[in-house]
Design an enzyme around this catalytic site. Structure first.
Site, PDB file in Angstrom:
ATOM      1  N   CYS A 155      -0.466   4.072   2.244  1.00 34.55           N
ATOM      2  CA  CYS A 155      -0.261   3.823   3.673  1.00 34.55           C
ATOM      3  C   CYS A 155       1.181   4.074   4.086  1.00 34.55           C
ATOM      4  CB  CYS A 155      -0.628   2.377   4.017  1.00 34.55           C
ATOM      5  SG  CYS A 155      -2.239   1.835   3.434  1.00 34.55           S
ATOM      6  N   ASP A 156       2.137   3.624   3.274  1.00 35.78           N
ATOM      7  CA  ASP A 156       3.527   3.540   3.733  1.00 35.78           C
ATOM      8  C   ASP A 156       4.525   4.413   2.978  1.00 35.78           C
ATOM      9  OD1 ASP A 156       2.724   1.637   5.611  1.00 35.78           O
ATOM     10  OD2 ASP A 156       2.953  -0.009   4.190  1.00 35.78           O
ATOM     11  N   CYS A 194       0.835  -1.205   0.000  1.00 36.27           N
ATOM     12  CA  CYS A 194       0.000   0.000   0.000  1.00 36.27           C
ATOM     13  C   CYS A 194       0.872   1.259   0.000  1.00 36.27           C
ATOM     14  CB  CYS A 194      -0.926   0.006   1.217  1.00 36.27           C
ATOM     15  SG  CYS A 194      -1.991   1.469   1.307  1.00 36.27           S
TER      16      CYS A 194
END
Length: 323
Positions: free
Chosen positions: A135-136, A132
């Site tokens: 997300c990261d 992701c």
């Protein structure tokens, strides 16, 4: 017999459980083999509102579970093997529990990221391996990243990651890409994207502090190479966890459930879907939680309407008998 059963315990399912429990509907929440969903494999979550300093993924999920339990949600572990939505009450066959009946069901089983299945991959999730970018990506500022994949998702992730990374190497096992021309053109026009085409990933390499590179086979020469990098993002798609439904609910060609627009209602009254199992676009914890709230409210209204209709039928029947 339960008024409602929630299948799955990601952000969507747990939010639905909180709302239904606060409405005194005492939902049963069935946890699968990965309670908490994909966030339990995430280290720090920095984009969930209300946590200015971030929060660990497992801690966030544990807090949401405790919140649902506080209001009366019941949790049981099991694997739902089969569902029967042909008549109400619905029947769920749960491994280790037998048959469970429910007046309504909320499906929040999520979608599982596809992995390459190579050594060093799953062992280093959270240590440099991710599925992701949204997300990261923030954690890879000024670092070199590898994105593996050849579809639109890979092109999109690569372009997004250039906001943070010093360089993004796009690795694909073929020389041709499956991505649409417009997505390819965008990636090729990005000066931070370099290309590792016709290379087959063999192993994610890691040291004490996490990922250090990706071992590949150069399909042109047949030789093994190492592409050094601080992170490896796998972008080869997701699989919605819907096989157990046996095709009883409407879904798209990839298996994602199709809710009625603007709601979480499925094609069968009394069945609702929330979270990634019906969302192939956003796949974020906050959007899953939002749809979980919607599913709970839709479910609550459905149960109220069903109860009201039952009372009207009973009242009508009583009047007929009196005449």
């Amino acid at each position: 017999m339960y008024k409602t059963v929630i299948i799955g315990t990601g952000p969507g399912g747990l939010t639905a459980a909180i709302y239904l429990a606060r409405a005194n509907l005492n939902p049963l929440v069935i946890e699968g083999p990965e309670p908490g969903g994909q966030l339990t494999t995430t280290t720090e979550v920095e984009n969930f509102p209300g946590f200015p300093d971030g929060i660990m993924g497992p801690e966030l999920m544990d807090n949401m579970r405790k919140q649902a339990e506080r209001f009366g949600a019941e949790f049981k572990s099991g694997w739902v093997n089969k569902v029967d939505f042909s008549k109400r009450p619905f029947t769920l066959t749960v491994e280790g529990m037998g048959e469970v009946q429910a007046e309504s069901v909320i499906i929040s089983t999520g979608a599982s990221a596809k992995y390459l299945g190579i050594p060093g991959e799953k062992e280093n999730v959270g240590r440099g391996v991710s599925t992701c970018a949204t997300c990261d990506g923030f954690f890879f500022r000024n670092k070199k990243i590898i994105v593996v994949g050849g579809g639109d998702s890979a092109m999109e992730e690569a372009n997004y990651l250039t906001r943070f990374a010093s360089e993004v190497v796009l690795v694909n096992r073929r020389s041709e890409l499956r991505a649409s021309k417009i997505m390819q053109d965008r990636a090729r026009a990005n000066g931070k994207v370099s290309w590792g085409l016709n290379k087959t990933p063999l192993e994610v390499l890691a040291g004490e502090r996490g990922v250090i590179g990706l071992k590949v086979t150069n399909n042109d020469t047949g030789l093994e190479e190492v592409i050094e990098a601080d992170g490896v993002f796998i972008a080869i798609g997701h699989t919605p966890n819907t096989k157990f439904l046996g095709g009883q609910l409407t879904a798209d060609d990839h298996g994602y459930l199709l809710v009625k627009p603007g709601t979480t209602e499925m094609n069968i009254p009394g069945v609702f879907a929330c979270g990634d199992v019906q969302d192939s676009r956003y796949r974020q914890a906050i959007s899953a939680a939002g749809s979980g709230c919607m599913a709970a409210l839709d479910c609550e209204r459905f149960l109220e309407d069903s109860h009201a209709n039952s009372e009207l039928i009973l009242a009508g029947s009583g009047a007929s008998e009196g005449n």
